[in-house]
Structure formats: structure tokens, C-alpha cells
Scaffold this active site. Structure first.
Site, short mmCIF file in Angstrom:
data_model
loop_
_atom_site.label_atom_id
_atom_site.label_comp_id
_atom_site.label_asym_id
_atom_site.label_seq_id
_atom_site.Cartn_x
_atom_site.Cartn_y
_atom_site.Cartn_z
N SER A 122 0.85 -1.18 0.00
CA SER A 122 0.00 0.00 0.00
C SER A 122 0.89 1.24 0.00
O SER A 122 2.12 1.13 0.05
CB SER A 122 -0.88 0.01 1.24
N LYS A 123 0.26 2.39 -0.02
CA LYS A 123 1.01 3.66 -0.09
C LYS A 123 2.03 3.78 1.04
O LYS A 123 3.05 4.42 0.89
CB LYS A 123 0.04 4.84 -0.04
N ARG A 124 1.68 3.16 2.14
CA ARG A 124 2.58 3.16 3.30
C ARG A 124 3.98 2.64 2.93
O ARG A 124 4.98 3.00 3.55
CB ARG A 124 1.96 2.18 4.30
#
Ligand code: GLU
Length: 482
Positions: free
Chosen positions: A253-255
Site C-alpha cells: 500500500s502507499k505506506r
């Protein structure tokens, strides 16, 4: 084997994700390996989230990566249109067939009613599936609701007690019990088909032989199989490729950093490097060598060598691969490739003043330090940033005999220009002053750059130029004697 035909069918609800790019790539490789065809279809039935801008962005990203297709949204072909919202009458026709055959029915339940039903099931700890309430409606009841102007959805009547088996080309045999699945909507009340319905109709009409897609669609497959069976369609082969996880083994994910292909493109990763890297996310070649060209990968690719276990996105591996590809680029080409990354550099003016030759020297001096092209900006710092003698540099400059050394350098640098001449100059000073090379290089480097470490010193000096070097020496002497 019959003619192989695969498809990539993105939903244009965002930029092309790394996972989507990997699915597209595996389809492309599979088609290339077996001399098949690939098509590109746009699945835009989520009206709220689909955007034309994303559609073109996805196409650009796929092309940048080096993928091609012989049929689809931008190329056209015998199965037009390739955008699902332009195919509504086709889905309607098949939905009607199912209605007529009693394999589907109108559902008048409102969102509110369905929500209440879901809540009841949840409260009583039962499996969440539609009760099939509207299956029971009599013809009169149905007519009445239609007369009231309620727009119905069309639901597929899930047959009871059936086992649906897929011999997935990656996952092996997977079976699903139809009793775990409630009657599902195939056409919403606004006339838009759901993914599970449209995908089947399109894959059949477009002659798809192999559906290669992300594992997250495995749970959709039994619904799709039921539709294949109900319409007497021949099923394609399925291959569900595993998820891509971040380095902490959580879903990417963007994380975890950049997740879209366009972000990597902007950072200056090379398309061949991403092609190579994405291919290795799930697939492995037979030999040890992992740096492989697109053609080599396409020749070797097979679904048998695609792993069931999740692929882990390892940025260090991508960085390593990108550096291997960067190494293959000639200085001249690299000079051009870096220019766009310098356009908003605070040192642009200085670079423009350098002239082509010295710019070329700068590029050859820093190229081995680049992981991706955007790193060039950071690499300029040591050449152009204001000097602040601190830390190790300060200590080095405070050492014995530094001033005579700097003076000797200053005297000599006026007469030289080229890297080789600078080398000779430093060698001469080392000899004359009877110093160890380290005791010459270190103070010079600290005086000229304010840093104890950095790129090759003689190149560094040639890049900044003798006038600038001379000024910096003055400043360093000033600093030491202050
Ligand atoms: N539109 C679907 C997606 O983007 C395609 C799934 C499939 O390949 O069947 O996930």
C-alpha cells in the site's frame, strides 16, 4: 493448444498500480511466449470512480513499460467497443437470456432493506448472503412493483449444492461450494452490469483462452463459473497470480512507498529495469541469472514457474536491477536522460554555464552513484552547495601542514585544466611536500567540498573548474587562519 489469447482489463479508477502492471506483464509474457494475442479492455462499470484521465494514464504506463497488444481500446479490433460502458446492450441481451431461462430474476429490494437483512444475519452470527427473497415473488407481485416504478436489479439464481472446481494454472485445484454464495446481482437497477457478469460475457465474446489475473479475483471465480455454465459458455483457463506484499509482508500500500508505475517512471527508474523486476515478482527463471532483457524473459516465461506464495516488493532489488540497466547506458545518452531531472534543480544555472563538456564530465563522475535518475539532484549538492566546514572536514583542515599544501595546490591549479593534468599536479605536490597521498587528498577534498567523502577528487576538481577551485581554496585558508 488452441490459439492463445489473453487480456488485461483494468478498471480506470486510479493510476496503474504495481500489481496491475505485473498482471499486465504476465499476460503479455504469456502471449509472447506462446505466440498468442493480447487485448486491452477497459472495465469502467464503476461509474463513480472511473475516469478517462486514468484510462490514458494506464495506457501510457503500459506502453512505457514496453508492453503491446494487438487489439483493444486504443488500437481497435474485431470486438469493438472495448470499453464496458459502451457495451451495455450486449450485457442486457445476455441478462435477458438468463431471465427467460429462469436462471436470473428481478430483485426489487432497496439498499435499506438489504442492509437490514445483512445486519440481522450479522447479529445472529449467520453467513452473510442474500436471502433470495425476490426469487419468491409471483408474477403479479412483480408486475405491481414494476408498475409502481421501482427499478429492479437482476440477480443470478445460484444453483444449490454445486461444487465448482477450477484447475488453476498457478494455484492448482480449487473448489467452491455454491451454498456459500448468495444470489448475486448481475445487472444493477441503473442498467449497469456488475464486474462478475460483464467480465464473463466479454471474455467469451472476445475469445479469451486464458484469464491471468490477481489472486484477489479468485473468490470471484465461482460466480463467474456459474455464469459460464448457465449460458453454456466454454470456460477459459484461469491463472491467479499471488498478491504483492510490502517488505513487512503486509499487502502493498502507499505506506510502503510509491505504488504506481508512473511514480517509478518519474523517479527515473528505467522501463527495462521495471520490466525485469516485475517479471521476477512471482516468476523465476531456470538459471541463476536474474538480469534479463524483455526478449529473454518472454522466451523463458511460463506459468509453471510462477509461485503460489506471495511476491514481496523488495525496493533494494529494484534499485540493484535499475543500477545494472543504468550501467548499460552510454554517457551521451545518460546526459540527455538526466536533463529533465535537472530542470527544477536550484543549480540549473550553474550547470548551464558549465558547457557540454564539463557537464559530460559531471555525469560520468556521478553516474555510479545514481540508483535512479532523480538521484542526480542530490548528487549535485557536493559540487554546488554552499560550503560549511563542519565535522570531519573541520578536523582535517585543522591538521598540521594543511596551509602549505593548499597554497601549493592553488599555485598549480591555475596552469591546469584536464583531469590528467590535475592528477599530475596532485602527484607532484605529494612528492615535493613529501606527504602520504592520503594526507594530500583528504585536506584538498575537505577544503574544496567541505566534505570528507565524495566522488573522485580529480574529476571533482575538473567539474567545478580551476577558478572555482581556487576561490574555494582561498576560503578554506581564510577559515583555517581565522
Ligand atoms: N477490472 C478488473 C480489475 O481491474 C479485472 C479483473 C480481471 O482481470 O478479471 O481488477
Amino acid at each position: 493448444m488452441n490459439k492463445i489469447k489473453v487480456r488485461f482489463a483494468p478498471s480506470p479508477t486510479g493510476p496503474l498500480h504495481i500489481g496491475g502492471a505485473r498482471s499486465a506483464l504476465f499476460n503479455y509474457l504469456f502471449a509472447s511466449r506462446y505466440d498468442g494475442e493480447m487485448l486491452l479492455r477497459i472495465e469502467d462499470t464503476d461509474l463513480e470512480r472511473s475516469r478517462r484521465e486514468y484510462e490514458s494514464e494506464i495506457i501510457d504506463s503500459l506502453k512505457w513499460l514496453g508492453l503491446g497488444w494487438s487489439e483493444g481500446i486504443d488500437t481497435g479490433g474485431p470486438n469493438e467497443p472495448y470499453r464496458q460502458t459502451e457495451r451495455l446492450p450486449i450485457y442486457q441481451e445476455y441478462a435477458e437470456k438468463l431471465l427467460e431461462a429462469g436462471q436470473a430474476y428481478y430483485c426489487f429490494c432497496s439498499e435499506k432493506e438489504l442492509e437490514a437483512e445483512r445486519q440481522d444475519l450479522l447479529d445472529s452470527g449467520q453467513m452473510q448472503k442474500y436471502s433470495g427473497r425476490c426469487r419468491q415473488l409471483s408474477m403479479a407481485e412483480r408486475e405491481e412493483k414494476l408498475k409502481q416504478g421501482i427499478k429492479p436489479a437482476i440477480r443470478f439464481k445460484v444453483p444449490a449444492h454445486q461444487l465448482h472446481i477450477v484447475d488453476d494454472l498457478v494455484r492448482g485445484r480449487v473448489s467452491f461450494d455454491s451454498d456459500d454464495i448468495g444470489d448475486f446481482i448481475i445487472v444493477k437497477s441503473d442498467g449497469i452490469p456488475t464486474y462478475n457478469f460483464a467480465v464473463v460475457i466479454d471474455d467469451v465474446l472476445m475469445g479469451i483462452s486464458h484469464v491471468i489475473r490477481a489472486e484477489e479475483h479468485l473468490s470471484n471465480t465461482p460466480r463467474q463459473l456459474m455464469i459460464y455454465d448457465a449460458l453454456n459458455f466454454r470456460r477459459p483457463e484461469f491463472a491467479h497470480i499471488s498478491l504483492i506484499l510490502g517488505s513487512d509482508r503486509q499487502k502493498m500500500s502507499k505506506r510502503h512507498g510509491a505504488t504506481s508505475l508512473v511514480q517509478y517512471r518519474e523517479m527515473g527508474y528505467l522501463p527495462e529495469a521495471l520490466f525485469n523486476f516485475l517479471a521476477l515478482m512471482g516468476w523465476s527463471p531456470e538459471g541463476e541469472e536474474e538480469i534479463l532483457s524483455p526478449a529473454e524473459i518472454a522466451k523463458a516465461f511460463s506459468l509453471e514457474r510462477v509461485a503460489k506464495s506471495p511476491a514481496v516488493f523488495d525496493i533494494n532489488k529494484l534499485n540493484f536491477i535499475n543500477q545494472q540497466y543504468l550501467k548499460k547506458i552510454g554517457d551521451e545518452e545518460l546526459k540527455e536522460m538526466l536533463k529533465p531531472y535537472l530542470a527544477d534543480s536550484k543549480y540549473l544555472e550553474k550547470i548551464e554555464q558549465m558547457g557540454e563538456e564539463r557537464y559530460g564530465l559531471l555525469v560520468s563522475t556521478i553516474r555510479d552513484y545514481l540508483v535512479c535518475l532523480a538521484d542526480v539532484k542530490e548528487q549535485l549538492e557536493v559540487f554546488f552547495a554552499d560550503i560549511d566546514y563542519a565535522g570531519e572536514a573541520r578536523e582535517v583542515l585543522a591538521g598540521e601542514g594543511v596551509i602549505p599544501l593548499l597554497q601549493a595546490f592553488k599555485e598549480g591549479i591555475h596552469k591546469v585544466n584536464e583531469v590528467d593534468e590535475i592528477k599530475q599536479l596532485i602527484k607532484g605536490i605529494t612528492k615535493t611536500l613529501k606527504l602520504k597521498p592520503k594526507n594530500v587528498f583528504m585536506p584538498l577534498r575537505c577544503a574544496l567540498s567541505g566534505q570528507a567523502h565524495g566522488p573522485d577528487l580529480t574529476h571533482y576538481i575538473a567539474v567545478i573548474g580551476r577558478d572555482e577551485a581556487s576561490k574555494r581554496i582561498d576560503r578554506a585558508i581564510d577559515f583555517i587562519t581565522r
